[in-house]
Write an enzyme that holds these catalytic residues in place. Sequence first.
Site, PDB file in Angstrom:
ATOM      1  CB  ALA A   1      -0.761  -0.119   1.326  1.00  0.00           C
TER       2      ALA A   1
ATOM      3  N   PRO B   1       3.218   4.376  -1.217  1.00  0.00           N
ATOM      4  CG  PRO B   1       3.549   6.368  -2.109  1.00  0.00           C
ATOM      5  CD  PRO B   1       3.624   5.080  -2.403  1.00  0.00           C
ATOM      6  N   GLY B   2       0.425   4.996  -0.383  1.00  0.00           N
ATOM      7  CA  GLY B   2      -0.912   5.128  -0.404  1.00  0.00           C
ATOM      8  C   GLY B   2      -1.947   5.907  -0.889  1.00  0.00           C
TER       9      GLY B   2
ATOM     10  NE  ARG C   1       7.508   1.699  -0.526  1.00  0.00           N
ATOM     11  CZ  ARG C   1       7.341   2.448  -1.601  1.00  0.00           C
ATOM     12  NH1 ARG C   1       8.141   3.467  -1.780  1.00  0.00           N
ATOM     13  NH2 ARG C   1       6.133   2.551  -2.269  1.00  0.00           N
TER      14      ARG C   1
ATOM     15  CG  ASP D   1      -0.296  -0.652  -6.921  1.00  0.00           C
ATOM     16  OD1 ASP D   1      -0.549  -1.171  -8.158  1.00  0.00           O
ATOM     17  OD2 ASP D   1      -0.090   0.266  -6.382  1.00  0.00           O
TER      18      ASP D   1
ATOM     19  CB  CYS E   1       3.542   1.281 -12.348  1.00  0.00           C
ATOM     20  SG  CYS E   1       4.999   0.718 -11.447  1.00  0.00           S
TER      21      CYS E   1
HETATM   22  N1  SAM Z   1       0.040   0.992  -3.919  1.00  0.00           N
HETATM   23  C1  SAM Z   1       0.783   1.965  -3.600  1.00  0.00           C
HETATM   24  C2  SAM Z   1       0.224   3.159  -3.878  1.00  0.00           C
HETATM   25  O1  SAM Z   1      -0.764   3.109  -4.746  1.00  0.00           O
HETATM   26  O2  SAM Z   1       0.866   4.228  -3.421  1.00  0.00           O
HETATM   27  C3  SAM Z   1       2.106   1.552  -4.315  1.00  0.00           C
HETATM   28  C4  SAM Z   1       2.567   0.317  -4.257  1.00  0.00           C
HETATM   29  S1  SAM Z   1       4.452   0.048  -4.858  1.00  0.00           S
HETATM   30  C5  SAM Z   1       3.881  -0.301  -6.423  1.00  0.00           C
HETATM   31  C6  SAM Z   1       4.673  -1.524  -4.259  1.00  0.00           C
HETATM   32  C7  SAM Z   1       4.899  -1.653  -2.840  1.00  0.00           C
HETATM   33  O3  SAM Z   1       5.254  -2.989  -2.749  1.00  0.00           O
HETATM   34  C8  SAM Z   1       6.106  -1.261  -2.344  1.00  0.00           C
HETATM   35  O4  SAM Z   1       5.837  -0.036  -1.374  1.00  0.00           O
HETATM   36  C9  SAM Z   1       7.096  -2.448  -1.688  1.00  0.00           C
HETATM   37  O5  SAM Z   1       7.668  -1.841  -0.513  1.00  0.00           O
HETATM   38  C10 SAM Z   1       6.044  -3.374  -1.556  1.00  0.00           C
HETATM   39  N2  SAM Z   1       6.697  -4.675  -1.376  1.00  0.00           N
HETATM   40  C11 SAM Z   1       7.755  -5.076  -1.934  1.00  0.00           C
HETATM   41  N3  SAM Z   1       8.079  -6.183  -1.658  1.00  0.00           N
HETATM   42  C12 SAM Z   1       7.053  -6.808  -1.170  1.00  0.00           C
HETATM   43  C13 SAM Z   1       6.513  -8.175  -0.751  1.00  0.00           C
HETATM   44  N4  SAM Z   1       7.154  -9.251  -0.886  1.00  0.00           N
HETATM   45  N5  SAM Z   1       5.290  -8.409  -0.510  1.00  0.00           N
HETATM   46  C14 SAM Z   1       4.428  -7.296  -0.248  1.00  0.00           C
HETATM   47  N6  SAM Z   1       4.704  -5.978  -0.780  1.00  0.00           N
HETATM   48  C15 SAM Z   1       6.048  -5.896  -1.145  1.00  0.00           C
END
Ligand code: SAM
Length: 446
Positions: free
Chosen positions: A106, A108-109, A134, A174, A227
Amino acid sequence: MLPIEFIERMHQQLGSEAELLFRALETEPVTSIRLNDKRDTLSFACDIDEVPWHIDGYYLSERPQFTLDPLFHAGAYYVQEASSMFLQQVIDQYLPAESIVLDMCAAPGGKSTLLSQHLGKEGLLVSNEVDRQRVFILSENIQKWGNGNTIVTHNRAETFGTKCRNLFDCVLVDAPCSGEGMFRKDMQAREEWSVKNVQLCAERQRAILMDLWDSLKPGGLLIYSTCTFNHEENEDNVLWITDCLGAEILPVDYEPDWGIVEGYPGYHFFPHRTKGEGLYICALRKNDESFVPFSPKVKGTVKTMPVEFEKEISSWLQNPDDWAIRQSDRFTTAYPARYKDLIDYLSTFLTCICTGFGVSEKRGKGAAPQHSLSMAKALRKDAFPNVAVNLEQALCFLRTEALPLTEHLNLGHHLLTYEDVPLGFVKNVGNRLNNTYPNEWRIRKL
Ligand code: SAM
């Protein structure tokens, strides 16, 4: 420079259209915001245009210095990349407000604040982030958004899969990805990109999905997004979900002039076709089968402390009956009364960074309001004397400096407002005004 192998792969995927994508990736990124219902007007000194797929989404013709806008810090809007706001179209079609939702990745949100807005007073959002740094940015953004219907957690996917079986009506993944769709904004994403990394990302995405799969109710909604543009992390993973985990793909309505490209399945946003960065999104329904519903085993397991000054604290809230107030140590927190048993139970095994919103802190012989209360939409604004501040005073407050207020104020707590939006509390202690803005959120550089 774009990575050579990326160029080759996009030529294979898009044919001659790939050149248009490469050109778009060398242009300036688009700035867009999503307005919170704390305020219904925009006051930016630039041209503003509507994001077609979100009623509260706006493009700004220039990127303002958001740090210098007190309304940004007050959660009056969220700076969100426009393509991501398409999530709204999916949830308008498939997610009733009265739902329990997990946003697994989630921070930065952006998508969590959008989900929290959709769920309003009826639903509950568990907004999770595994990264230790984060998760605090996520918590700050959720508190500033102010709906109070969200728990911010810091757990791994398998914790949800094993301990929250059949709990969620909807799970959003996401996923962390190779970030091709961010190549315009983020030069580091270009440097870190490789074919090997694409494969590693695809594997990690499947691991996350598999680990949390049991937490989604049969018949529940899975929203999968990245993305990035490539098929391995998008369509191939979605087909793996349908075949190996058991789900059907759901169509999402959109207007032909939005420039969306249908995947096989899912929906792609390419920056040469839509005004925004790259996005892939797909909605799926988990196969329905008989199941044992999740039931919180609360009785006898969760002990709650008596709440001190409860009458006074409740008087700070609009519709206090909607909120369960819990005390832990010196602090009280409010969260939706209709989900209180569930939240109490989840708190026994999830690492909760923030639950609902902070209301008060015991100070001496009384209760002082927490900053989070000033951000909450449930705040009864007239429970405290309001002091309207100008831009200079607001920025001093946000830098946690002493406030240059000239008017006479009574002793005690006052709610500062900027353009009618609450900014935080100050306390007049006679010889000075105590600034209660959280130190970790303060503006550091101007
Ligand atoms: N959904 C967010 C938004 O709309 O602001 C953006 C999310 S970003 C694309 C993906 C996130 O997945 C990152 O914050 C990252 O730290 C987290 N992440 C990395 N490895 C992960 C894992 N093994 N399980 C779950 N989340 C993970």
